[in-house]
Write a protein that holds these residues in place. Structure first.
Motif, PDB file in Angstrom:
ATOM      1  N   ILE A 160     -11.007   1.148  16.645  1.00 18.84           N
ATOM      2  CA  ILE A 160     -12.188   1.500  17.429  1.00 18.84           C
ATOM      3  C   ILE A 160     -12.039   1.036  18.872  1.00 18.84           C
ATOM      4  CG2 ILE A 160     -14.667   1.063  17.704  1.00 18.84           C
ATOM      5  CD1 ILE A 160     -14.840   0.888  14.650  1.00 18.84           C
ATOM      6  N   GLY A 161     -11.487  -0.177  19.051  1.00 17.83           N
ATOM      7  CA  GLY A 161     -11.363  -0.732  20.395  1.00 17.83           C
ATOM      8  C   GLY A 161     -10.328  -0.037  21.252  1.00 17.83           C
ATOM      9  N   THR A 162      -9.247   0.461  20.637  1.00 17.45           N
ATOM     10  CA  THR A 162      -8.156   1.079  21.396  1.00 17.45           C
ATOM     11  C   THR A 162      -8.190   2.598  21.367  1.00 17.45           C
ATOM     12  OG1 THR A 162      -6.665   1.073  19.485  1.00 17.45           O
ATOM     13  CG2 THR A 162      -6.680  -0.895  20.898  1.00 17.45           C
ATOM     14  N   GLY A 163      -8.915   3.150  20.392  1.00 17.19           N
ATOM     15  CA  GLY A 163      -8.915   4.603  20.239  1.00 17.19           C
ATOM     16  C   GLY A 163      -7.655   5.136  19.594  1.00 17.19           C
ATOM     17  N   GLN A 164      -6.798   4.252  19.131  1.00 14.25           N
ATOM     18  CA  GLN A 164      -5.548   4.639  18.489  1.00 14.25           C
ATOM     19  C   GLN A 164      -5.589   4.277  17.001  1.00 14.25           C
ATOM     20  OE1 GLN A 164      -3.099   6.302  20.138  1.00 14.25           O
ATOM     21  NE2 GLN A 164      -4.476   6.256  21.923  1.00 14.25           N
ATOM     22  N   PRO A 165      -5.016   5.124  16.141  1.00 19.92           N
ATOM     23  CA  PRO A 165      -4.991   4.810  14.699  1.00 19.92           C
ATOM     24  C   PRO A 165      -4.300   3.477  14.442  1.00 19.92           C
ATOM     25  CG  PRO A 165      -4.308   7.075  15.087  1.00 19.92           C
ATOM     26  CD  PRO A 165      -4.367   6.410  16.431  1.00 19.92           C
ATOM     27  N   ARG A 166      -4.834   2.734  13.511  1.00 16.76           N
ATOM     28  CA  ARG A 166      -4.246   1.426  13.193  1.00 16.76           C
ATOM     29  C   ARG A 166      -4.345   1.191  11.686  1.00 16.76           C
ATOM     30  NH1 ARG A 166      -0.976  -3.023  13.793  1.00 16.76           N
ATOM     31  NH2 ARG A 166      -1.932  -4.842  12.837  1.00 16.76           N
ATOM     32  N   ASN A 167      -3.219   0.978  11.036  1.00 18.22           N
ATOM     33  CA  ASN A 167      -3.171   0.598   9.625  1.00 18.22           C
ATOM     34  C   ASN A 167      -1.976  -0.312   9.431  1.00 18.22           C
ATOM     35  OD1 ASN A 167      -3.965   2.342   6.555  1.00 18.22           O
ATOM     36  ND2 ASN A 167      -2.967   0.383   6.762  1.00 18.22           N
ATOM     37  N   GLY A 168      -2.239  -1.603   9.271  1.00 24.54           N
ATOM     38  CA  GLY A 168      -1.145  -2.531   9.049  1.00 24.54           C
ATOM     39  C   GLY A 168      -0.421  -2.233   7.754  1.00 24.54           C
ATOM     40  N   ASP A 169       0.770  -2.820   7.607  1.00 19.00           N
ATOM     41  CA  ASP A 169       1.546  -2.597   6.396  1.00 19.00           C
ATOM     42  C   ASP A 169       1.585  -3.871   5.567  1.00 19.00           C
ATOM     43  OD1 ASP A 169       3.183  -4.176   7.940  1.00 19.00           O
ATOM     44  OD2 ASP A 169       5.027  -3.101   7.423  1.00 19.00           O
ATOM     45  N   ALA A 170       2.151  -3.761   4.389  1.00 20.57           N
ATOM     46  CA  ALA A 170       2.360  -4.914   3.516  1.00 20.57           C
ATOM     47  C   ALA A 170       3.567  -4.637   2.643  1.00 20.57           C
ATOM     48  CB  ALA A 170       1.130  -5.179   2.643  1.00 20.57           C
ATOM     49  N   ALA A 171       4.277  -5.695   2.294  1.00 22.36           N
ATOM     50  CA  ALA A 171       5.440  -5.573   1.420  1.00 22.36           C
ATOM     51  C   ALA A 171       5.032  -5.856  -0.018  1.00 22.36           C
ATOM     52  CB  ALA A 171       6.535  -6.545   1.858  1.00 22.36           C
ATOM     53  N   PHE A 172       5.523  -5.022  -0.934  1.00 20.94           N
ATOM     54  CA  PHE A 172       5.210  -5.138  -2.351  1.00 20.94           C
ATOM     55  C   PHE A 172       6.493  -5.301  -3.155  1.00 20.94           C
ATOM     56  CE2 PHE A 172       1.686  -2.929  -0.487  1.00 20.94           C
ATOM     57  CZ  PHE A 172       0.570  -3.273  -1.228  1.00 20.94           C
ATOM     58  N   ALA A 173       6.345  -5.865  -4.341  1.00 23.52           N
ATOM     59  CA  ALA A 173       7.468  -5.991  -5.271  1.00 23.52           C
ATOM     60  C   ALA A 173       7.563  -4.765  -6.167  1.00 23.52           C
ATOM     61  CB  ALA A 173       7.291  -7.242  -6.132  1.00 23.52           C
ATOM     62  N   ASP A 174       8.742  -4.546  -6.713  1.00 22.97           N
ATOM     63  CA  ASP A 174       8.921  -3.493  -7.712  1.00 22.97           C
ATOM     64  C   ASP A 174       8.426  -3.942  -9.084  1.00 22.97           C
ATOM     65  OD1 ASP A 174      10.001  -1.603  -6.012  1.00 22.97           O
ATOM     66  OD2 ASP A 174      12.077  -2.230  -6.381  1.00 22.97           O
ATOM     67  N   TYR A 175       8.560  -5.229  -9.373  1.00 28.46           N
ATOM     68  CA  TYR A 175       8.181  -5.746 -10.688  1.00 28.46           C
ATOM     69  C   TYR A 175       7.922  -7.243 -10.584  1.00 28.46           C
ATOM     70  CZ  TYR A 175      13.020  -7.351 -10.758  1.00 28.46           C
ATOM     71  OH  TYR A 175      14.214  -7.963 -10.439  1.00 28.46           O
ATOM     72  N   LEU A 176       7.273  -7.777 -11.605  1.00 28.25           N
ATOM     73  CA  LEU A 176       7.073  -9.218 -11.782  1.00 28.25           C
ATOM     74  C   LEU A 176       7.775  -9.667 -13.049  1.00 28.25           C
ATOM     75  CD1 LEU A 176       3.202  -9.573 -11.251  1.00 28.25           C
ATOM     76  CD2 LEU A 176       4.972  -9.947  -9.545  1.00 28.25           C
ATOM     77  N   ILE A 177       8.107 -10.931 -13.115  1.00 31.76           N
ATOM     78  CA  ILE A 177       8.584 -11.544 -14.355  1.00 31.76           C
ATOM     79  C   ILE A 177       7.623 -12.665 -14.716  1.00 31.76           C
ATOM     80  CG2 ILE A 177      10.431 -12.836 -15.478  1.00 31.76           C
ATOM     81  CD1 ILE A 177      12.411 -11.428 -13.652  1.00 31.76           C
ATOM     82  N   ASN A 178       6.987 -12.556 -15.870  1.00 29.88           N
ATOM     83  CA  ASN A 178       6.048 -13.578 -16.360  1.00 29.88           C
ATOM     84  C   ASN A 178       6.551 -14.143 -17.682  1.00 29.88           C
ATOM     85  OD1 ASN A 178       4.039 -13.253 -14.311  1.00 29.88           O
ATOM     86  ND2 ASN A 178       3.400 -11.367 -15.321  1.00 29.88           N
ATOM     87  N   ILE A 179       6.713 -15.436 -17.745  1.00 32.45           N
ATOM     88  CA  ILE A 179       7.133 -16.111 -18.982  1.00 32.45           C
ATOM     89  C   ILE A 179       6.095 -17.167 -19.319  1.00 32.45           C
ATOM     90  CG2 ILE A 179       8.898 -17.500 -20.100  1.00 32.45           C
ATOM     91  CD1 ILE A 179      10.923 -16.305 -18.142  1.00 32.45           C
TER      92      ILE A 179
END
Length: 380
Positions: A338-357
């Motif tokens: 809204i402040g810049t008038g430019q689209p903004r969507n930050g990114d995030a890194a995700f894992a492919d899988y978890l291991i739970n024991i």
């Protein structure tokens, strides 16, 4: 017949040790988190006077970057991806107050590593680390049906508190970010901080239902309410760009998890399960301010598992595999847009899988025979 039913009862419980209440994969998860009652349904099906001790280990490597639901594969091909390695251990102690009312304590420990270019002047890849105690949880829950009337299934409701015991200002050395390219000691990224700095409370539920002699359905979920807006810890994101001034301080966000699935008893000691999990960090909190920097996101996973149970000992393995990942616009993304008038969507890194024991052991109270006679499933 009584022995077979008793064995099936424990197979149902042990098959649900890990998948119920875990945190999301990758940078979206601010820290490792599970419900106040831990990750084990079996821990909450206790006779009066029973204790259950357990440990759950979780590992993941997050490195795939997403904006919205679209992956940014160039981050990996260009070697600009952020990589998080997360190891966490939940040590739990649960107690049967009555045959229906139970209480629990979860003490989490974490060891995290974060490798990136952009946090070190974009000149060379370096790593930062965090370790130690995370946020301790205390909780209480109640099964809605008496054991003798709910032998084929039951539903429990619970609530708990999250204490700000974890360090939310863990620091490490960041290279090429100071005057003349010098190093500086700064707080590590929000995704690997052991704690979030806020007092929170949780609401959770869990259920199971025997469908046939060997087949059962299970499910559960929790929501962590974090009323505190920000924790006062600097992110240094405003040094990357002046337009990120609204992301200079870390947020204290809510977190949630839902899961359901089916389990099958293979033998008297082994069972397998297959479920689905949906979990993440919401864009806005239910209570309080949603200001500050957070990476909202959610993950939908397919969750296969296998469990071994003998007498009062249980061992299980679950490997949730992500099938859909999303990093939506945050509150600060929208403010910047809204402040810049430019689209903004930050990114995030995700894992492919978890291991739970998971490993657990039950210490029986004095009324063992009385409870076991009530607890046997009558599913002939």
């Amino acid at each position: 017949m009584k022995l077979r039913n008793t064995i099936f009862y424990f197979l149902i419980l042990s098959a649900m040790l890990s998948p119920i209440l875990m945190s999301s994969q990758g940078c979206v998860a601010i820290r490792h988190f599970s419900c106040s009652m831990g990750n084990e349904l079996e821990s909450n099906l206790l006779a009066e006077g029973d204790f259950q001790i357990g440990m759950n280990y979780r590992y993941f490597k997050s490195f795939r970057h997403f904006k919205g639901t679209e992956e940014e594969p160039d981050r990996v091909s260009n070697n600009t991806e952020v990589i998080n390695y997360s190891h966490s251990w939940d040590f739990s102690l649960n107690y049967g107050i009555t045959n229906r009312l139970y209480a629990g304590l979860t003490i989490p420990m974490v060891l995290n590593e974060r490798s990136s270019l952009y946090e070190h002047g974009r000149e060379e890849r370096n790593s930062t680390f965090s370790r130690g105690l995370a946020d301790i949880r205390l909780g209480i829950g109640y099964w809605l049906f008496e054991p003798e009337t709910g032998q084929k299934g039951n539903l429990a409701l619970g609530m708990g508190v999250k204490l700000p015991t974890g360090n939310y200002n863990a620091t490490d050395i960041f290279y090429n970010v100071g005057p003349d390219g010098s190093s500086q000691v700064r707080p590590v990224d929000q995704s690997i901080q052991p704690g979030d700095g806020g007092f929170g409370f949780t609401a959770d539920f869990q259920f199971y239902r025997a469908l046939t002699t060997n087949l059962f359905v299970y499910g559960g979920g929790f929501y962590l309410f974090n009323p505190k807006g920000t924790n006062g810890i600097r992110t240094s994101r405003e040094t990357l760009s002046p337009i990120l001034e609204n992301e200079a301080i870390m947020s204290v966000p809510d977190q949630f998890s839902l899961n359901t699935g089916f389990g099958y008893s293979i033998s008297e000691t082994f069972s397998a399960s297959l479920g689905a999990r949906y979990e993440g960090v919401p864009v806005e909190d239910v209570f309080g301010s949603s200001a500050g920097f957070r990476r909202p996101g959610n993950v939908l996973s397919v969750d296969p598992g296998i469990s071994f149970t003998q007498n009062d000992f249980s061992l299980n393995l679950h490997v949730p595999v992500a099938v859909r990942r999303e990093r939506p616009q945050s509150v600060t993304d929208l403010e910047t847009q809204i402040g810049t008038g430019q689209p903004r969507n930050g990114d995030a890194a995700f894992a492919d899988y978890l291991i739970n024991i998971g490993i657990s052991y039950r210490i029986r109270g004095k009324e063992v025979d009385k409870l076991e006679s009530k607890s046997d499933f009558q599913i002939d």
